[in-house]
Design a protein around this motif. Sequence first.
Motif, PDB file in Angstrom:
ATOM      1  N   CYS A 133       0.741  -1.301  -0.046  1.00  0.00           N
ATOM      2  CA  CYS A 133      -0.084  -0.036  -0.088  1.00  0.00           C
ATOM      3  C   CYS A 133       0.645   1.230   0.052  1.00  0.00           C
ATOM      4  O   CYS A 133       1.778   1.431   1.019  1.00  0.00           O
ATOM      5  N   LEU A 134       0.648   2.022  -0.974  1.00  0.00           N
ATOM      6  CA  LEU A 134       1.308   3.346  -0.925  1.00  0.00           C
ATOM      7  C   LEU A 134       1.296   4.211   0.117  1.00  0.00           C
ATOM      8  O   LEU A 134       2.272   4.874   0.694  1.00  0.00           O
ATOM      9  N   GLY A 135       0.214   4.515   0.541  1.00  0.00           N
ATOM     10  CA  GLY A 135      -0.389   5.502   1.490  1.00  0.00           C
ATOM     11  C   GLY A 135      -1.280   5.327   2.385  1.00  0.00           C
ATOM     12  O   GLY A 135      -1.884   4.139   2.393  1.00  0.00           O
ATOM     13  N   GLU A 136      -1.790   6.212   3.128  1.00  0.00           N
ATOM     14  CA  GLU A 136      -2.862   6.099   4.257  1.00  0.00           C
ATOM     15  C   GLU A 136      -4.057   5.559   3.488  1.00  0.00           C
ATOM     16  O   GLU A 136      -4.972   4.807   4.226  1.00  0.00           O
ATOM     17  N   ASN A 137      -4.679   6.209   2.425  1.00  0.00           N
ATOM     18  CA  ASN A 137      -5.887   5.755   1.718  1.00  0.00           C
ATOM     19  C   ASN A 137      -5.957   4.264   1.565  1.00  0.00           C
ATOM     20  O   ASN A 137      -6.961   3.726   1.589  1.00  0.00           O
ATOM     21  N   GLY A 138      -5.018   3.803   0.966  1.00  0.00           N
ATOM     22  CA  GLY A 138      -4.874   2.470   0.710  1.00  0.00           C
ATOM     23  C   GLY A 138      -4.864   1.712   1.742  1.00  0.00           C
ATOM     24  O   GLY A 138      -5.450   0.512   2.044  1.00  0.00           O
ATOM     25  N   LEU A 139      -3.992   2.023   3.086  1.00  0.00           N
ATOM     26  CA  LEU A 139      -4.090   1.276   4.209  1.00  0.00           C
ATOM     27  C   LEU A 139      -5.554   0.906   4.946  1.00  0.00           C
ATOM     28  O   LEU A 139      -5.758   0.164   5.314  1.00  0.00           O
ATOM     29  N   ASP A 140      -6.014   2.443   5.012  1.00  0.00           N
ATOM     30  CA  ASP A 140      -7.312   2.242   5.334  1.00  0.00           C
ATOM     31  C   ASP A 140      -8.624   1.573   4.699  1.00  0.00           C
ATOM     32  O   ASP A 140      -9.277   0.740   5.227  1.00  0.00           O
ATOM     33  N   LEU A 141      -8.237   1.512   3.254  1.00  0.00           N
ATOM     34  CA  LEU A 141      -9.299   0.713   2.398  1.00  0.00           C
ATOM     35  C   LEU A 141      -8.932  -0.751   2.716  1.00  0.00           C
ATOM     36  O   LEU A 141      -9.962  -1.600   2.853  1.00  0.00           O
ATOM     37  N   ALA A 142      -7.628  -0.839   2.669  1.00  0.00           N
ATOM     38  CA  ALA A 142      -7.407  -2.624   3.010  1.00  0.00           C
ATOM     39  C   ALA A 142      -7.927  -3.064   4.187  1.00  0.00           C
ATOM     40  O   ALA A 142      -8.415  -4.180   4.264  1.00  0.00           O
ATOM     41  N   SER A 143      -7.927  -2.166   5.230  1.00  0.00           N
ATOM     42  CA  SER A 143      -8.362  -2.502   6.531  1.00  0.00           C
ATOM     43  C   SER A 143      -9.757  -2.840   6.386  1.00  0.00           C
ATOM     44  O   SER A 143     -10.352  -3.756   6.964  1.00  0.00           O
ATOM     45  N   ASN A 144     -10.369  -1.814   5.860  1.00  0.00           N
ATOM     46  CA  ASN A 144     -11.952  -1.962   5.768  1.00  0.00           C
ATOM     47  C   ASN A 144     -12.333  -3.237   4.863  1.00  0.00           C
ATOM     48  O   ASN A 144     -13.612  -3.614   4.967  1.00  0.00           O
ATOM     49  N   LEU A 145     -11.527  -3.631   3.816  1.00  0.00           N
ATOM     50  CA  LEU A 145     -12.059  -4.730   3.393  1.00  0.00           C
ATOM     51  C   LEU A 145     -11.677  -6.131   3.853  1.00  0.00           C
ATOM     52  O   LEU A 145     -12.022  -7.193   3.384  1.00  0.00           O
ATOM     53  N   GLY A 146     -10.992  -6.159   4.936  1.00  0.00           N
ATOM     54  CA  GLY A 146     -10.543  -7.282   5.847  1.00  0.00           C
ATOM     55  C   GLY A 146      -9.350  -7.899   5.178  1.00  0.00           C
ATOM     56  O   GLY A 146      -9.326  -8.990   5.443  1.00  0.00           O
ATOM     57  N   ILE A 147      -8.409  -7.381   4.656  1.00  0.00           N
ATOM     58  CA  ILE A 147      -6.950  -7.618   4.498  1.00  0.00           C
ATOM     59  C   ILE A 147      -6.370  -7.867   5.692  1.00  0.00           C
ATOM     60  O   ILE A 147      -6.221  -6.957   6.639  1.00  0.00           O
ATOM     61  N   ASP A 148      -5.858  -8.966   5.608  1.00  0.00           N
ATOM     62  CA  ASP A 148      -4.859  -9.239   7.131  1.00  0.00           C
ATOM     63  C   ASP A 148      -3.662  -8.245   7.142  1.00  0.00           C
ATOM     64  O   ASP A 148      -2.805  -8.130   6.252  1.00  0.00           O
ATOM     65  N   PRO A 149      -3.903  -7.513   8.174  1.00  0.00           N
ATOM     66  CA  PRO A 149      -2.761  -6.589   8.393  1.00  0.00           C
ATOM     67  C   PRO A 149      -1.375  -6.844   8.499  1.00  0.00           C
ATOM     68  O   PRO A 149      -0.394  -6.330   8.342  1.00  0.00           O
ATOM     69  N   GLY A 150      -1.403  -8.245   8.899  1.00  0.00           N
ATOM     70  CA  GLY A 150      -0.114  -8.747   9.143  1.00  0.00           C
ATOM     71  C   GLY A 150       0.697  -8.994   7.818  1.00  0.00           C
ATOM     72  O   GLY A 150       2.206  -9.204   8.000  1.00  0.00           O
ATOM     73  N   CYS A 151       0.153  -8.742   6.549  1.00  0.00           N
ATOM     74  CA  CYS A 151       0.799  -8.731   5.315  1.00  0.00           C
ATOM     75  C   CYS A 151       0.639  -7.694   4.699  1.00  0.00           C
ATOM     76  O   CYS A 151       1.203  -7.521   3.457  1.00  0.00           O
ATOM     77  N   VAL A 152       0.365  -6.655   5.105  1.00  0.00           N
ATOM     78  CA  VAL A 152       0.319  -5.326   4.491  1.00  0.00           C
ATOM     79  C   VAL A 152       1.502  -4.552   4.860  1.00  0.00           C
ATOM     80  O   VAL A 152       2.063  -4.374   6.066  1.00  0.00           O
ATOM     81  N   VAL A 153       2.087  -4.021   3.811  1.00  0.00           N
ATOM     82  CA  VAL A 153       3.388  -3.280   3.637  1.00  0.00           C
ATOM     83  C   VAL A 153       3.227  -2.135   3.260  1.00  0.00           C
ATOM     84  O   VAL A 153       2.693  -1.915   2.038  1.00  0.00           O
TER      85      VAL A 153
END
Length: 389
Positions: free
Chosen positions: A218-238
Amino acid sequence: MTAPFSENAASRAGYTLPVFACAGAIAALRHLHDDPPSPHSVTLDLINPAQVVEIPIEQVARLGPTTALAITRSDPGDNLDLTRNTPIWSIVEIRQRGSGVGKQDFPLPAITLEGGEGLGRQVNAENQPAIYAYARTLLLSNLEPLLHPGEAIGVTIVLPEGRSLATRTSNAAFGVVEGLSLLGTSGISQPLSAPGQLENFRAALRQKSATHSALVFCLGENGLDLASNLGIDPGCVVKTANWLGPLLVEAGMQGVESILLFGYHGKLMKLAGGIFHTHHHVADGRQEIFAAHCAIAGLPTSDVQRIFACDTAEAALKYLQALDANTGSNWVGQVYGAIAQTIDQRSAEYIRAHSDRSVQVGSVLFGRDRQIIAKSELGSAILSQVLLS
């Protein structure tokens, strides 16, 4: 000001805008309480990280018997950040004093947060002020312990230069208009654009690749926020900021099997043109990349010319969407499907060329409304793999 911790000694971290807004609100409330009458600095808990810091207060004054204003100035550290040194006004008004028995004795909320001039409003959220989750948590957590029994306050954040500064950001692309936003998930503003910060991202990637074979970039905060809302495992988010190229290679070197590139279409499409550092100071090319894929898809020349003349990727997307609505065609699907496929291909080739490793790369592109525009075939497969069950 207490210097924030930075793992990189060569670059200095700073604080995000919510921290300065919160510091000003604390100073204004303490001024109304005469505790002390004119604080020159205040301490606050950043919550994330769990760290107490001291923030200088430039000015504080009463505006009336129950209202005070405090002014702070943004210091984002060694970042290419246009908010550097911009003033933040925090206005606190005591709106109700209760019986003194407890905070539940009045009908008003204990703390009401409002946006003033220069703080953007969210057109996709009923024009609510652009005060996001971390900023709200920070303000409420730090202010509530300072309230006198039976006291309710209103907090208004004003960014005097916010409206003009916002014209130089992509805020409008994410539905925030007429000002800046209090966005972020942390109180620390790491120098993401400074070369030394790349080592911090590499370290985070190595840690996550040790336990996950698939990563989400994820490039920035918007991507991080949307990834969280979609239920993407935060353990694999960079979080990558603009350092996609070096981090793609690092992932290959660490034996990562697959990578999902999850980001705003106006940023990710640069990869389809072979641009692997996405900061606009380095390179752009979005118009050329967009127009080229439209031409390859068979869009009429006059429409390709209109796309090329668009000021932003968002404007080009809107043009295609209007064209589809008027003609019943599916140019958005065709063009963005091709762009996503090209992103996958060029990213995998980039990893292979620089690390001699083969990694599956998929992409998911979203628009300013945080709705997904396109998923490549590999992007869909990897997305299903990284969702929490």
